[in-house]
Design a protein around this motif. Structure first.
Motif, short mmCIF file in Angstrom:
data_model
loop_
_atom_site.label_atom_id
_atom_site.label_comp_id
_atom_site.label_asym_id
_atom_site.label_seq_id
_atom_site.Cartn_x
_atom_site.Cartn_y
_atom_site.Cartn_z
N GLY A 58 -18.63 11.23 -30.21
CA GLY A 58 -18.57 10.98 -29.11
C GLY A 58 -18.99 9.42 -28.58
N ARG A 59 -18.91 8.63 -29.55
CA ARG A 59 -19.13 7.13 -29.27
C ARG A 59 -17.93 6.10 -29.55
NH1 ARG A 59 -24.25 6.18 -27.01
NH2 ARG A 59 -25.42 8.19 -27.44
N ASP A 60 -18.14 5.20 -28.87
CA ASP A 60 -17.09 4.05 -29.10
C ASP A 60 -17.88 2.67 -29.08
OD1 ASP A 60 -14.49 3.06 -28.57
OD2 ASP A 60 -15.04 2.70 -26.33
N PRO A 279 -21.92 -1.73 -39.17
CA PRO A 279 -23.12 -1.80 -38.07
C PRO A 279 -23.93 -3.05 -38.65
CG PRO A 279 -23.26 0.39 -39.04
CD PRO A 279 -22.09 -0.61 -39.77
N PRO A 280 -24.71 -3.90 -37.58
CA PRO A 280 -25.93 -4.79 -37.97
C PRO A 280 -27.12 -3.86 -38.85
CG PRO A 280 -25.95 -4.23 -35.64
CD PRO A 280 -24.61 -3.46 -36.09
N LEU A 281 -27.95 -4.87 -39.30
CA LEU A 281 -29.30 -4.19 -39.82
C LEU A 281 -30.31 -4.33 -38.95
CD1 LEU A 281 -29.76 -5.13 -43.58
CD2 LEU A 281 -28.25 -3.02 -42.59
N ARG A 282 -31.40 -3.38 -38.97
CA ARG A 282 -32.63 -3.85 -38.28
C ARG A 282 -33.63 -3.36 -39.14
NH1 ARG A 282 -34.13 -0.50 -32.61
NH2 ARG A 282 -35.39 -2.17 -31.93
N ASP A 283 -34.89 -3.84 -39.32
CA ASP A 283 -35.81 -3.46 -40.31
C ASP A 283 -35.47 -3.14 -41.62
OD1 ASP A 283 -37.45 -4.23 -38.38
OD2 ASP A 283 -37.49 -2.11 -37.48
N LEU A 286 -29.57 0.26 -41.42
CA LEU A 286 -28.37 0.11 -40.64
C LEU A 286 -29.02 0.33 -39.13
CD1 LEU A 286 -25.61 2.38 -42.16
CD2 LEU A 286 -25.79 -0.24 -42.37
N ASP A 287 -28.60 -0.38 -38.31
CA ASP A 287 -28.94 -0.35 -37.13
C ASP A 287 -27.86 0.43 -36.20
OD1 ASP A 287 -29.67 -0.81 -34.35
OD2 ASP A 287 -29.64 -2.87 -34.23
N LEU A 288 -28.10 1.67 -35.78
CA LEU A 288 -27.15 2.76 -35.26
C LEU A 288 -27.56 2.83 -33.66
CD1 LEU A 288 -26.69 5.08 -38.37
CD2 LEU A 288 -25.21 3.05 -37.56
N ARG A 289 -28.05 1.98 -33.03
CA ARG A 289 -28.50 2.11 -31.84
C ARG A 289 -27.30 2.13 -30.80
NH1 ARG A 289 -32.31 -2.91 -30.35
NH2 ARG A 289 -31.28 -3.68 -32.14
#
Ligand code: HEM
Length: 293
Positions: A58-60, A279-283, A286-289
């Protein structure tokens, strides 16, 4: 700069594997992506998510769409969307076999592994036609600027849009061309990679010259040769801050502007075509915010 999947910027590895997954009905995509995000370091495992997967959540993601396919004179460029694309990178094929098993364990309850392509580096980064691939790639800051989203906020910055096409070469056709015809088809001399000033308008590097577009169409190509039994070719992989550069180049390759088709089509054709959001990375994960995860 935001953290990025560093395998995108790194040189092409000795060995690679591409995995294509489709979504299973009623699969728990959130759980699968959470597990995958722990595994995907962006370096030995680069991940791209397809539109179907994001829709299931349900995301875009602004800028992500599916590859529509394309048609030119006598040319069909298929669209073969997938939910998840993984590019496994390494120096040892055995490592990639085991990494494949780990990816399957992470996402297997929600996604089916439909396609595995074995890829490798040839010489010092040659296509199987013998021509050096990647010469005119931007490098350093210019590479990052071409490949990654910036200025859109946390969770989006550092992301990338990748276009992937598996091309199959017809070596019989290629060998039937004289060395001069081959050089003219690429627009570079195979012996020393020199760009040919007198190359015809159909030459591949004339069609795709990145600075010849308005605006300029720079992207970061990280393609690898593939082989399976007697079939072989190139997995064309291009990362961009959007799909725009890839799309304008492809349009020119199929003759949409002037009716002149890219001479590459004399000996190679794409079997697949798909778009993904990396996606970007975080820590280190994958950064899936942006997906609410
Ligand atoms: C089997 C398919 C392909 C092969 C074998 C191939 C091969 C090559 C080779 C040998 C070069 C010259 C060296 C270099 O700068 O990398 C090149 C350049 C390039 N190719 Fe391809 N290519 C393929 C498909 C594509 C596709 C589908 C696109 C984009 C839609 C593309 C975009 C480019 C670009 C942007 C350049 C650099 C042009 C410049 O700015 O000078 N290629 N390719």
């Amino acid at each position: 700069m935001s953290d990025v999947q560093s395998g995108i910027l790194a040189a092409v590895p000795a060995t690679g594997r591409y995995l294509g997954f489709s979504a299973k009905p009623q699969g728990d995509m959130r759980a699968a992506l959470r597990s995958l995000s722990e595994l995907a370091d962006g370096q030995r495992l680069v991940v791209g998510l397809g539109e179907s997967l994001l829709r299931a959540l349900g995301r875009d993601i602004p800028g992500l769409r599916s590859f529509a396919g394309a048609v030119g004179p006598g040319l069909e460029l298929p669209s073969t969307p997938a939910a998840l694309w993984c590019w496994l990178r390494g120096e040892d094929r055995g490592d990639l076999v085991h990494l494949t098993r780990s990816v399957q364990a992470a996402v297997g309850s929600a996604m089916a592994l439909d396609q595995v392509i074995e890829a490798f580096r040839h010489g010092a980064g040659l296509d199987l036609s013998g021509y050096e691939d990647g010469t005119e790639n931007p490098s350093g800051d210019a590479a990052a600027k071409a490949a990654f989203v910036a200025g859109q906020g946390a969770g989006l910055d550092g992301g990338s849009f990748v276009a992937v096409q598996q091309w199959q070469h017809d070596f019989g056709r290629f060998d039937a061309m004289s060395p001069h015809e081959q050089d003219q088809a690429i627009g570079r001399r195979r012996s020393d990679n020199l760009e040919l000033d007198d190359a015809p308008a159909s030459a591949h590097v004339k069609r795709t010259a990145q600075e010849s577009f308005e605006p300029e169409a720079f992207m970061l190509r990280r393609s690898m040769p593939w082989a399976e039994g007697q079939r072989a070719g190139l997995v064309f992989v291009a990362f961009g801050k959007s799909f725009d550069a890839f799309e304008v180049q492809l349009q020119r390759m199929i003759g949409a502007e002037d009716g002149i088709t890219d001479a590459l089509f004399r000996f190679t054709r794409p079997l697949t075509g798909a778009y993904f959001w990396c996606p970007p990375l975080r820590d280190g994960r994958l950064d899936l915010r942006a997906l609410g995860l």
